[in-house]
Write an enzyme that holds these catalytic residues in place. Structure first.
Site, short mmCIF file in Angstrom:
data_model
loop_
_atom_site.label_atom_id
_atom_site.label_comp_id
_atom_site.label_asym_id
_atom_site.label_seq_id
_atom_site.Cartn_x
_atom_site.Cartn_y
_atom_site.Cartn_z
N CYS A 446 51.83 17.51 49.53
CA CYS A 446 51.79 16.12 49.07
C CYS A 446 51.88 15.94 47.55
CB CYS A 446 50.58 15.39 49.65
SG CYS A 446 49.07 16.34 49.78
N ARG A 475 46.94 29.55 51.83
CA ARG A 475 45.53 29.18 51.65
C ARG A 475 44.68 30.45 51.72
NH1 ARG A 475 45.32 23.52 55.25
NH2 ARG A 475 46.90 22.46 53.98
N GLN A 493 54.37 24.10 57.78
CA GLN A 493 54.02 22.90 58.54
C GLN A 493 55.24 21.99 58.67
OE1 GLN A 493 49.34 21.98 57.60
NE2 GLN A 493 50.87 20.89 56.44
N ASP A 495 55.55 19.16 57.73
CA ASP A 495 54.82 18.26 56.84
C ASP A 495 55.74 17.13 56.37
OD1 ASP A 495 52.60 17.50 55.49
OD2 ASP A 495 52.74 18.99 53.91
N HIS A 497 55.69 13.09 54.32
CA HIS A 497 54.95 12.03 53.64
C HIS A 497 55.83 10.80 53.54
CE1 HIS A 497 52.89 15.75 52.39
NE2 HIS A 497 51.82 14.99 52.56
N LYS A 576 42.40 7.01 59.20
CA LYS A 576 43.34 7.95 59.82
C LYS A 576 43.27 7.85 61.33
CE LYS A 576 39.99 11.77 59.70
NZ LYS A 576 39.76 13.19 59.42
N HIS A 623 50.38 10.48 55.33
CA HIS A 623 50.52 11.91 55.62
C HIS A 623 50.75 12.04 57.13
CE1 HIS A 623 48.57 13.15 51.73
NE2 HIS A 623 48.03 11.94 51.86
#
Length: 762
Positions: A446, A475, A493, A495, A497, A576, A623
């Site tokens: 992000c 991570r 991911q 992922d 946005h 969320k 997200h």
């Protein structure tokens, strides 16, 4: 070393020292150490000199007239300690005095009780008295069966002991074991029974004993001693005695000052009191000889635990800190009846067969290596699954207006300071120095996407702007937490946005829900939805929060799926929607997320031109992920399918076999044509195997289709088709087989083998 820490060490490890014959404890303040007297007044150095703890195998020590053989730390012999650790009686002495004072206060309150009303879920009101009437009384008034079946109460939204009196007018819910909160209480109570048994057998210092997703565990500090699975029968026997005694769970509120004295033998409880308890008083719960710091609530008595099993042990660090003490952890699970325990045991056997690490090894999909912990090596077959999942998402991205971007893997720490991650997440990032500046591998995408949005002026006409990124993330997970593909250090991911105007939130969230419905439908997953709303400590404009939550609620009401409200469980930066999927074994997994974010646009000063003069407004960031970690999704799918991959995702779609070597040339030509058609195909020509053996091996290796060719097939340009489940589809031309298979793969058919014969590619 301060005297109090030496004393704690001796008390915590008294059973071990006794067992090894090192110490003899008397009722006085003296300790016998190797036939020398150690007084509590001796200096620390004198004590340490007298306590000869040198390892002397096979030596026997005399203690109270008995011969005590030194045993291995994880030996099979485990019994209740006799005498029990001294701290148990000392703890009980303090408790009894305080309990007497508490009972007197309660008696006085009951004498001054006032009439109250208890409102049931159906709106019915029941009369009661403050400090006297309990949830159990109300349950008994409805039916004895209900009272027996209840695990715990919920009073004014707070879980509450069934025997704890109401204090004022209240709303009451009665929860049975099938309720998630009741399960947690049931397992937490069983953890206390385990803790009592551990004190009675090991005598160490208990730490944490919480309920977890499936059961409970208890940690104990034991110096130079290890738990072994061989100990489980002995511990379970002690637990059974505790259950048989029907020990009442008692709740007592005690001052921190007194609790420091009560737990003077246990440094870990002192840490909890110092670091976690921010109020002058807190609660303990007692069952039998166990007294522990605990918020509760609990079941009424230990006899409510009808069936349980200890199933695993491990080492753990205190509060997950690798620099802290190593603890011994025992895991268990419990149920209100033996039938449920047997079902759980069968489930565990099936789960063991489906373990993705086992299947990954057997099917040569992936492996891990100690030279790169937490980073997976994918073999070609595993890489096919990985890339096919990513292609699935990319195909959907193209349909749904997402734009794929590529962003750096390494950023200067200033980026993470701007985003706020550095203050809260730096220890979970891989960071390093370059030219006197600190850099880190990205753990999420992000902040990089915020830089892309801010790189030039944005117009309201460009929104919503949907950035998708499959960038590699790292991570720094603790080595002890790494678990196959479900917990890794290197991953990708799906992922994305979405930068949107506030008035676009509803439409974008609808699109995100439709996206995950599509993907999870292909996988065969069911799912649950949860709306998590504004927490007590939140950032941003209240009106924006209210409007966003209202839009999310409207979307959920119109999505055709059931959903639950999690009030106050949203992130500090936005509400969320949490999505919990269920696999073939009905196990829950958290993968997808739809998260609104009001804070990153502020931190990165993001804005767009509204078209109304020079006015600028901030976008909202959504997200969004469906697979979540691709690695974790592969683990979930491997176990859900038990390695029996659907055709579109299978790395072994077709096996070609010839009835004899003279038809190998034709078999190879079939393989080449299938390969050219984009089908995953192999050819087995081992002359040492019979045709039946080859077919059976291909079925066990989970090839979706097995094509057998011989003289007839070679002369007519056909193949003879059967499936891994031995369903025979007969003879078909090579071209027809390729066309049907390609179409079944294209539409990601869930039951391609079964439907193949009747399927007609349109």
């Amino acid at each position: 070393m301060h005297r109090q820490y030496l004393n704690r060490f001796i008390i915590c490890n008294k059973p071990l020292l006794q067992r090894f014959g090192v110490l003899q404890f008397n009722r006085s303040t003296k300790i016998r150490a190797n036939n020398q007297t150690v007084k509590m007044g001796d200096s620390v150095n004198e004590k340490l000199q007298k306590l000869d703890l040198e390892d002397k195998p096979n030596k026997k020590w005399k203690a109270k007239g008995k011969k005590v053989e030194k045993v291995a730390s994880a030996g099979p012999a485990l019994k209740e300690l006799d005498p029990q650790p001294e701290y148990i009686d000392q703890r009980l002495d303090i408790y009894h005095k305080l309990k007497e004072e508490h009972d007197n206060i309660m008696k006085e309150r009951q004498e001054n009780a006032v009439a109250i009303k208890v409102t049931l879920p159906d709106g019915k009101e029941v009369e009661g008295k403050s400090w006297t009437t309990t949830p159990l009384d109300i349950a008994m008034g409805i039916s004895k069966g209900l009272a027996d079946a209840c695990v715990v109460a919920k009073v004014n939204g707070e879980v509450w002991d069934l025997d704890r009196p109401f204090e004022a007018d209240s709303k009451l819910e009665l929860l049975k074991f099938n309720d998630d909160e009741a399960k947690n209480v049931y397992w937490h109570s069983t953890a206390h029974i385990l803790g009592e048994a551990m004190e009675k057998t090991y005598g160490g210092c208990l730490c944490y004993g919480p309920p977890i997703e499936n059961g409970f565990f208890y940690d104990m500090f034991m110096s130079d001693q290890q738990v072994s699975e061989k100990h489980f029968p002995a511990i379970e026997n002690v637990m059974k005695k505790i259950v048989k005694e029907k020990q009442t769970f008692e709740r007592l509120e005690i001052s921190k000052e007194t609790l420091f004295e009560m737990f003077k033998y246990n440094e870990f409880k002192h840490r909890i009191l110092r670091e976690k308890v921010k109020t002058p008083t807190t609660t303990v719960y007692r069952c039998g000889s166990l007294i522990d710091l605990c918020r509760g609530p609990h079941v009424r008595h230990t006899g409510k635990i009808k069936a349980f099993q200890l199933y695993k042990n491990s080492a753990a660090y205190w509060e997950g800190n690798q620099e802290a003490e190593t603890l011994q952890r025992i895991y268990g699970i419990s149920f209100p009846d033996k039938k449920e325990l047997k079902e759980w045991q069968k489930f565990q056997e099936e789960a063991k067969k489906r373990d993705h690490r086992k299947i990954g090894r057997e099917q040569e999909l992936f492996f891990f290596h100690e030279l790169s912990p937490g980073s997976c090596f994918f073999y070609p077959k595993g890489a096919f699954i990985y890339n096919t999942l990513i292609k699935f998402i990319k195909d959907e991205y193209r349909k749904r207006g997402f734009n794929e971007v590529i962003t750096p893997n390494i950023y200067n720490s200033e980026l993470w300071k701007t985003s706020g991650h550095w203050d809260h997440y730096a220890e979970n990032m891989f960071s390093f120095e370059v030219e006197k500046a600190t850099f880190a591998l990205k753990p999420m995408n992000c902040p990089g996407h915020c830089l892309m949005f801010a790189h030039r002026t944005r117009s309201w006409r460009e929104l919503p702007l949907r950035y998708a990124d499959f960038g590699v993330l790292h991570r720094n997970e603790a080595s002890g937490a790494l678990t196959g593909l479900t917990r890794v250090r290197r991953f990708q991911q799906d992922d994305a946005h979405i930068f949107a105007r506030p008035d676009q939130i509803k439409e974008e969230v609808q699109g995100a829900l439709d996206f995950l419905k599509c993907v999870y439908g292909v996988f065969g997953f069911t799912f649950k939805l949860f709306l998590s709303t504004r927490p007590e400590k939140y950032l941003g404009d209240l009106d924006m929060w209210n409007e966003a939550e209202s839009q999310l609620e409207d979307v959920l009401n119109n999505c055709g799926e059931e959903w639950k409200l999690n009030p106050g469980d949203g992130a500090f930066y936005g509400p969320k929607i949490d999505i919990q999927i269920s696999d073939a074994l009905r196990r829950p997994h958290q993968c997808a997320t739809i998260q609104l974010d009001f804070q990153l646009p502020i931190r990165f000063n993001l804005n767009y031109v509204t078209g109304d003069g020079d006015e600028k407004k901030r976008p909202v960031i959504i997200h969004r992920a469906v697979l979540g970690s691709v690695e974790r999704m592969i683990a979930i799918l491997t176990e859900s399918y038990a390695g029996k991959w659907p055709l579109w995702l299978s790395p072994r779609q077709v096996m070609v076999l010839s009835v004899s070597a003279k038809f190998d040339e034709y078999a190879l030509s079939v393989k080449e044509r299938l390969h050219a058609g984009g089908i995953e195909v192999d050819f087995e020509n081992d002359p040492g195997l019979t045709l039946n053996k080859k077919i059976r091996t291909a079925q066990l290796d989970q090839y979706n289709f097995i094509l057998v060719v011989g003289e007839r097939e070679a002369s007519s340009n056909t193949v003879n088709i059967r499936t891994r489940d031995n369903k025979v589809h007969g003879e078909l031309s090579v071209e027809e087989f390729i066309a049907k298979t390609q179409k079944l793969i294209e539409v990601r058919h869930k039951n391609a083998e079964d439907e193949f014969g009747d399927y007609s590619p349109a």
